[in-house]
Write a protein that holds these residues in place. Sequence first.
Motif, short mmCIF file in Angstrom:
data_model
loop_
_atom_site.label_atom_id
_atom_site.label_comp_id
_atom_site.label_asym_id
_atom_site.label_seq_id
_atom_site.Cartn_x
_atom_site.Cartn_y
_atom_site.Cartn_z
N TYR A 18 41.41 37.61 18.86
CA TYR A 18 40.38 36.56 18.82
C TYR A 18 40.05 36.28 17.35
O TYR A 18 40.05 37.19 16.53
N LEU A 20 37.23 35.61 14.85
CA LEU A 20 35.77 35.78 14.79
C LEU A 20 35.32 35.61 13.35
O LEU A 20 35.76 36.36 12.47
N HIS A 25 40.53 39.36 15.08
CA HIS A 25 40.23 40.65 15.71
C HIS A 25 41.31 40.92 16.75
O HIS A 25 41.42 40.22 17.75
N VAL A 27 42.48 42.59 19.72
CA VAL A 27 41.83 43.31 20.82
C VAL A 27 42.85 44.14 21.60
O VAL A 27 42.63 45.31 21.88
N ARG A 46 37.06 53.47 26.55
CA ARG A 46 35.69 53.25 26.07
C ARG A 46 35.29 51.79 26.15
O ARG A 46 36.14 50.91 26.15
N SER A 47 33.99 51.59 26.12
CA SER A 47 33.45 50.23 26.10
C SER A 47 34.02 49.47 24.90
O SER A 47 34.04 49.99 23.79
N GLY A 48 34.53 48.28 25.17
CA GLY A 48 35.04 47.44 24.09
C GLY A 48 36.52 47.63 23.80
O GLY A 48 37.07 46.99 22.89
N CYS A 49 37.21 48.50 24.57
CA CYS A 49 38.64 48.73 24.27
C CYS A 49 39.52 47.61 24.82
O CYS A 49 40.71 47.56 24.52
N GLY A 50 38.95 46.72 25.62
CA GLY A 50 39.74 45.57 26.05
C GLY A 50 40.13 45.57 27.52
O GLY A 50 41.00 44.81 27.94
N LYS A 51 39.45 46.37 28.34
CA LYS A 51 39.81 46.47 29.76
C LYS A 51 39.63 45.14 30.48
O LYS A 51 40.49 44.70 31.23
N THR A 52 38.45 44.53 30.25
CA THR A 52 38.19 43.25 30.93
C THR A 52 39.14 42.17 30.43
O THR A 52 39.66 41.37 31.22
N THR A 53 39.39 42.17 29.13
CA THR A 53 40.33 41.19 28.56
C THR A 53 41.70 41.36 29.22
O THR A 53 42.34 40.37 29.63
N GLU A 165 35.24 47.20 37.17
CA GLU A 165 33.99 47.95 37.33
C GLU A 165 33.20 47.43 38.54
O GLU A 165 32.01 47.14 38.43
#
Length: 252
Positions: A18, A20, A25, A27, A46-53, A165
């Motif tokens: 991305y 920014l 960045h 991801v 961990r939070s922010g590691c890109g799972k949702t992406t 999640e």
Amino acid sequence: MELGGKPLLEAVDICRSYQLNGSVHQVLEGIRFTVRQGELTCVTGRSGCGKTTLLKILAGLTSPSSGRVLLEGSPVSGPGPDRCVVFQEYALFPWLTVEENIAFGLKIRRVEKASAKEAVERYLALMGLSRFKDYLPREISGGMKQRVALARVLILNPKILLMDEPFGALDAQTREDMQSLLLELWEELHHTILFVTHDANEALLLADRILIMGINPGRIVKEIRVDLPRPRAKEEREFLLMGQKLRAALRS
Ligand SMILES: Nc1ncnc2c1ncn2[C@@H]1O[C@H](COP(=O)(O)OP(=O)(O)OP(=O)(O)O)[C@@H](O)[C@H]1O
Ligand SMILES: [Mg+2]
């Protein structure tokens, strides 16, 4: 030995960055894995590691900067009914009843009325929602809403169910109930599931194998096979040992 059936979904060297504030960045970097037919794979990190992406790329809701997603060997370029997604937010239509929410996708697909009715009744019963079929989403609990959300996609019989999640907003007991229900449905209906969670115990309770993601950039750092028999109990020695192994991998 490989788990499951033939390859269904393949992530081939997926990268995503991305822009920014003028800087790039990175991801996701070089994500490569295969999900086989019938497998229940968990992705954790961990939070922010890109799972949702990553899940959005697999669903075709976001495009990768490079790399490809293959479904049964063919490249996917956008969302499709063969890949249904369940997010943490239930995303039900608030003005439709439980029954109408579950029937919605069948209506869009113009499934013949009698067989749609039969399918909706079956899923209402499977989810324990028959009594609540005329309720509106605001009149039922969070766990029930998530059951409606699950029924609404399962009824479409997708080739793969992508879950991000999905039980994250539920209280501990309802979450355990939903985990058991998902496993029962999976054993009965033989779906292929890719399930994102940051909860190590949830991954160990559900998965055939767990893909662990590292952060900055998001990549797969380890794969753990979970060959414990189901139903699994969190107190069992083997479960606790695997939990230690998983948490150590998540920390590294
Ligand atoms: N549309 C976007 N524009 C810019 N950056 C984004 C965008 N979407 C995600 N990111 C960045 O990508 C990284 C990964 O986000 P993502 O939501 O995929 O993480 P996650 O592993 O799902 O986190 P969580 O466990 O908290 O849900 C984050 O640093 C986020 O800021
Ligand atoms: Mg996320």
